[in-house]
Design a protein around this motif. Structure first.
Motif, PDB file in Angstrom:
ATOM      1  N   ILE A  28      -0.712   6.274  10.171  1.00  0.00           N
ATOM      2  CA  ILE A  28       0.585   6.852   9.786  1.00  0.00           C
ATOM      3  C   ILE A  28       1.495   7.034  11.004  1.00  0.00           C
ATOM      4  N   LYS A  37      -3.618   8.708   7.060  1.00  0.00           N
ATOM      5  CA  LYS A  37      -3.423   9.869   7.925  1.00  0.00           C
ATOM      6  C   LYS A  37      -4.521  10.001   8.969  1.00  0.00           C
ATOM      7  N   GLU A  92       3.983  11.047   1.603  1.00  0.00           N
ATOM      8  CA  GLU A  92       3.711  11.313   3.027  1.00  0.00           C
ATOM      9  C   GLU A  92       4.448  10.306   3.925  1.00  0.00           C
TER      10      GLU A  92
END
Ligand code: F6R
Length: 607
Positions: free
Chosen positions: A506, A502, A534
């Motif tokens: 991502i 992240k 995620e």
């Protein structure tokens, strides 16, 4: 990088050379050629392409007929793959095959041109050496070779024939590997033992600067100063079957299946009464206690084995470990202290950058430990201590079983060091060792997941790019998973620490992008599962590798690969198997040449 062979004896020389080159094609496969004495004259056949192209060419145009000659399979360094750049290369009276590189070939070429030698046909450094040999040749081959050895710089092994010395092959080695085989009334040269194992198991290791003369079926040796040398005859500890596919479609899948045995063979002699014991490798508890820091240096897959080693040694033995890529380490002026240990991991034991690191370490007071698969290879011979892995010959360019045994040695070392340093109790050490002894059984079970992996791989073949994610040991392992996939399937992939995604990466996730998540570390499972969710929430197709009991929410997973559960620290040895199988079947499904991926070669003897 490049394979060279030579033969003198009663058999059909062209057939022997081609058969031996088949076993060396893993070292390079963009062109091939042979030179054979036919009725006292050197006849050359060579072509761009695979060895099979050379065979086809010789079927059409006729093969050289004779009983002495040299051969080559190429991985281009100087000059593109082409008929002209293929070896052998010739001067007027000298023809050679060459493995390695000649660093000062431009200066030599200039010197030759200034001396009216202007007949260069190819772009290769090899042809320059052939011309230089020819320039100095005064009817005495040894004197001429010695003279040239003093003038050329680089890492090389050469097979040489002189037009006026029929039925005789000369060979010399500086850095690049070369062995000399001795059969009954016949003799061979080869870059590696498997090339000649069909004919003989007996061989000599040519040392730096030594010259071999193969004549009348026997061999003699002299050194750089022309003095005769007596050498020890060695016997290979494997047979022809080890260098054959044995019914498998590719060497890679055969080698994946050989892993349980390879691990057993590697660890068994190093376990005494249930405890790790590396004393046969010159490694004692006192030595293991003496190190302040450890550097693990290697290239590619071997470096990835080092990454697993770092996690395990730091966790258990509480010694700081730095892992480096050899080509970086050698130039980064590393701070190596006198009580430090530098571990060099290498399947081939000939990798140029890893060898250079060993030379660098020798200039310090630190100790070097080599973890090497090929017996008698340069790195193994030059390091202070050596632990041989016993994987047998690894032929597929993509390393599998060599990585697995490198891991097993990392564990033995970590366990013994942790115990020697008093960081784990005898009970804990025994327990870990017992678990390690069981790994072949678990690896076997993981191999049974072959069909599952084959199916999942059909979902990968259309991907342009994919990610491997994991935490801790799973991250170290996913680096290898990613390398394996990209090198043979040609699909771009990256490995990422799951928690780091992240922070940028991502953003790459798009609908249907495959993400292979390795989640074998129970202590980190919840966190890894969150990271899997995620990416799943952003459209990724998730393939999760976890142990048979791990609790993973259904909504996090598209495809699940459950592997047998063993002690958490040892899970990389099991989890690597489905990753190898995924890479293998993706490559097969894409119709790629699995064992000889494009642009690659095994044993990287150039920088
Ligand atoms: C990849 C692979 C390479 C080698 C690397 C080091 O499958 O095989 O990344 O691991 O070239 O080679 P060695 O271990 O011979 O030093």
């Amino acid at each position: 990088m490049c394979g060279i062979v030579g033969y003198v004896g009663p058999r059909d020389c062209s057939d022997v050379l081609v058969s031996a080159l088949t076993k060396l094609e893993y070292r390079g496969y963009d062109s091939a050629g042979i030179a054979v004495f036919e009725n006292g004259k050197i006849e050359v056949a060579k072509t761009k392409g695979r060895l099979s192209d050379l065979v086809d060419k010789m079927k059409k145009e006729g093969k050289p007929q004779g009983h002495a000659g040299i051969g080559h399979t190429r991985w281009a360094t100087h000059g593109e793959p082409s008929d002209i750049n293929s070896h052998p290369h010739s001067g007027r009276r000298v023809t050679i095959v060459h493995n390695g590189i000649i660093e000062n070939y431009k200066d030599i070429k200039k010197f030759l041109i200034e001396n009216d030698r202007t007949e260069f046909l190819s772009d290769t450094d090899t042809e320059v050496v052939a011309q230089l040999l020819d320039f100095y040749y005064d009817g005495n081959p040894i004197r001429c070779i010695r003279k040239v050895l003093h003038e050329i710089r680089g890492s090389f092994a050469l097979g040489i024939v002189f037009a006026d010395r029929p039925e005789t092959v000369y060979a010399v080695r500086c850095e690049s590997p070369l062995i000399v085989g001795q059969g009954k009334g016949e003799a061979f040269i080869a870059s590696d033992v498997p090339a000649i194992i069909k004919y003989t198991k007996d061989y000599y290791l040519l040392e730096y600067g030594e010259i071999a003369v193969l004549k009348n079926g026997s061999v003699s040796f002299c050194d750089l100063h022309g003095r005769m040398v007596e050498k020890e005859l060695k016997t290979a500890d494997f047979d022809e079957d080890s260098a054959e596919k044995g019914g498998y479609e590719h060497f890679m899948i055969k080698e994946i299946h050989e892993q349980p045995t390879a691990v057993k063979t590697t660890i068994t002699p190093r376990i005494e009464n249930g405890m790790p014991d590396l004393s046969e490798c010159g490694i004692t508890p006192e030595i293991l206690r003496s190190f302040n820091n450890i550097f693990i240096v290697a290239c590619g897959t071997a470096m990835h084995a080092g990454m697993v080693g770092k996690y395990v040694i730091e966790k258990l033995a509480r010694v700081s470990v730095t892992v480096d890529i050899a080509s970086e380490f050698r130039y980064r002026d590393p701070l190596i202290g006198e009580n430090d240990l530098v571990i060099i991991i290498s399947q081939s034991g000939e990798t140029a950058d890893s060898k250079a690191v060993l030379n660098l370490v020798k200039q310090t007071k630190a100790k070097s430990l080599a973890i090497v698969n090929v017996k008698g290879s340069s790195i193994a011979r030059e390091a202070d201590m050596v632990i041989y892995t016993h994987a047998g010959p690894e032929i597929a360019v993509a390393s599998t079983k060599a990585y697995m045994v490198q891991l097993s040695v990392m564990y033995l070392l970590a366990f013994e060091m942790a115990y020697a340093k008093g960081k784990i109790t005898e009970f804990e050490c025994r327990n870990l060792t017992e678990q390690l002894v069981k790994t072949p059984e678990y690896i076997e079970k993981a191999i049974e997941l072959e069909y599952n992996c084959q199916y999942i791989s059909t979902k990968l073949i259309t991907a342009d790019s994919l990610l491997y994610i994991g935490r801790g040991l799973d991250y170290a392992l996913s680096m290898e998973g990613s390398l394996k996939l990209k090198e043979i399937s040609y699909i771009h992939s990256e490995s990422y620490a799951a928690g780091e995604l992240k922070h940028g990466t991502i953003s790459l996730i798009t609908e249907g992008m495959p993400v292979i998540a390795v989640a074998t570390q129970n202590s980190l499972l919840e966190k890894t599962v969150s990271n899997i969710k995620e990416v799943k929430a952003r459209g990724a197709m998730t393939i999760v590798i976890c142990d048979e009991f791990a609790e993973i929410d259904d909504d996090a997973v598209d495809f699940l690969i459950r592997i047998p559960k063993i002690s958490e620290v040892l899970m990389p040895m099991i989890a690597t198997v489905p990753m190898q199988l995924l890479a293998y079947y993706t490559s097969v499904n894409k119709g790629n040449d699995v064992d000889k991926p494009r642009n690659l070669a095994k044993s990287v003897t150039v920088e």
